[in-house]
Scaffold this motif. Sequence first.
Motif, mmCIF file in Angstrom:
data_model
loop_
_atom_site.group_PDB
_atom_site.id
_atom_site.type_symbol
_atom_site.label_atom_id
_atom_site.label_comp_id
_atom_site.label_asym_id
_atom_site.label_seq_id
_atom_site.Cartn_x
_atom_site.Cartn_y
_atom_site.Cartn_z
ATOM 1 N N TYR A 109 -5.191 20.746 -8.585
ATOM 2 C CA TYR A 109 -6.011 19.561 -8.336
ATOM 3 C C TYR A 109 -5.166 18.296 -8.392
ATOM 4 O O TYR A 109 -5.296 17.408 -7.542
ATOM 5 N N GLU A 110 -4.299 18.205 -9.385
ATOM 6 C CA GLU A 110 -3.436 17.033 -9.497
ATOM 7 C C GLU A 110 -2.513 16.917 -8.289
ATOM 8 O O GLU A 110 -2.256 15.810 -7.802
ATOM 9 N N ALA A 111 -2.006 18.045 -7.785
ATOM 10 C CA ALA A 111 -1.143 18.013 -6.604
ATOM 11 C C ALA A 111 -1.920 17.514 -5.379
ATOM 12 O O ALA A 111 -1.409 16.711 -4.588
ATOM 13 N N VAL A 113 -4.603 15.585 -5.399
ATOM 14 C CA VAL A 113 -4.890 14.164 -5.605
ATOM 15 C C VAL A 113 -3.648 13.326 -5.296
ATOM 16 O O VAL A 113 -3.742 12.272 -4.648
ATOM 17 N N GLN A 114 -2.485 13.797 -5.744
ATOM 18 C CA GLN A 114 -1.243 13.058 -5.479
ATOM 19 C C GLN A 114 -0.950 12.984 -3.982
ATOM 20 O O GLN A 114 -0.590 11.921 -3.468
ATOM 21 N N ARG A 115 -1.124 14.106 -3.264
ATOM 22 C CA ARG A 115 -0.909 14.098 -1.804
ATOM 23 C C ARG A 115 -1.887 13.142 -1.130
ATOM 24 O O ARG A 115 -1.517 12.416 -0.200
ATOM 25 N N ARG A 116 -3.130 13.125 -1.598
ATOM 26 C CA ARG A 116 -4.130 12.230 -1.003
ATOM 27 C C ARG A 116 -3.761 10.770 -1.238
ATOM 28 O O ARG A 116 -3.872 9.938 -0.340
ATOM 29 N N LYS A 117 -3.323 10.458 -2.463
ATOM 30 C CA LYS A 117 -2.910 9.079 -2.754
ATOM 31 C C LYS A 117 -1.742 8.661 -1.864
ATOM 32 O O LYS A 117 -1.728 7.532 -1.345
ATOM 33 N N GLU A 118 -0.781 9.557 -1.698
ATOM 34 C CA GLU A 118 0.372 9.249 -0.838
ATOM 35 C C GLU A 118 -0.071 9.030 0.605
ATOM 36 O O GLU A 118 0.392 8.107 1.276
#
Length: 194
Positions: A109-111, A113-118
């Motif tokens: 999930y954190e990965a 979320v991080q890809r989405r933020k990027e």
Amino acid sequence: MTRILLSAVLLALAGPALAAGDGHGAPASDPAKDAAMRAIAARDAPKEPNAQDFAAGAAGRDPSKTGYCATIADAAADARFAWQKEQLAALEKQVEERIRRLEEKRAEYEAVVQRRKEFLAKADESVVAVYAKMRADAAALQLTNMPEDNAAAILVKLNARTASAVLAEMEASRAASLARKMAEAGRRKDNERS
């Protein structure tokens, strides 16, 4: 065995008295013998348990009947403890497995979320770059049809000269509300820095 012998002795003693009778065929009445017969009958009658028997507990019980239970009590307690220990170990393994799976899901999930933020950061940069290169009247027309929050966010990221040219091309009421949103966003940033 002793009851049978006692009964036989009493009958043997009572036999001649019964045979003698009172002459009319009725046996003679001996109060001592009658009392003895009643005592024997009362002693041999089955006894119903009462509250005192239960209160006496193991102290009143026959040791031959409680000996087996007393002998295996420690072994039974040890076996029960070992079984409970095995059950707890199995439950602990299940909990650890669930925790491991949850940690894997959290990392996934954190990965994501991080890809989405990027992606959103890149998209914001690219959208701002597109609006920065557009003519002011075309950008104003598109930003007018966009939700206020999104339009204000784009205008905040544009340089001041481009943003002012776009606002100048807009309808006055829409430009004023977007300017208000931009000012609120600026105040929030100032408060976050403080």
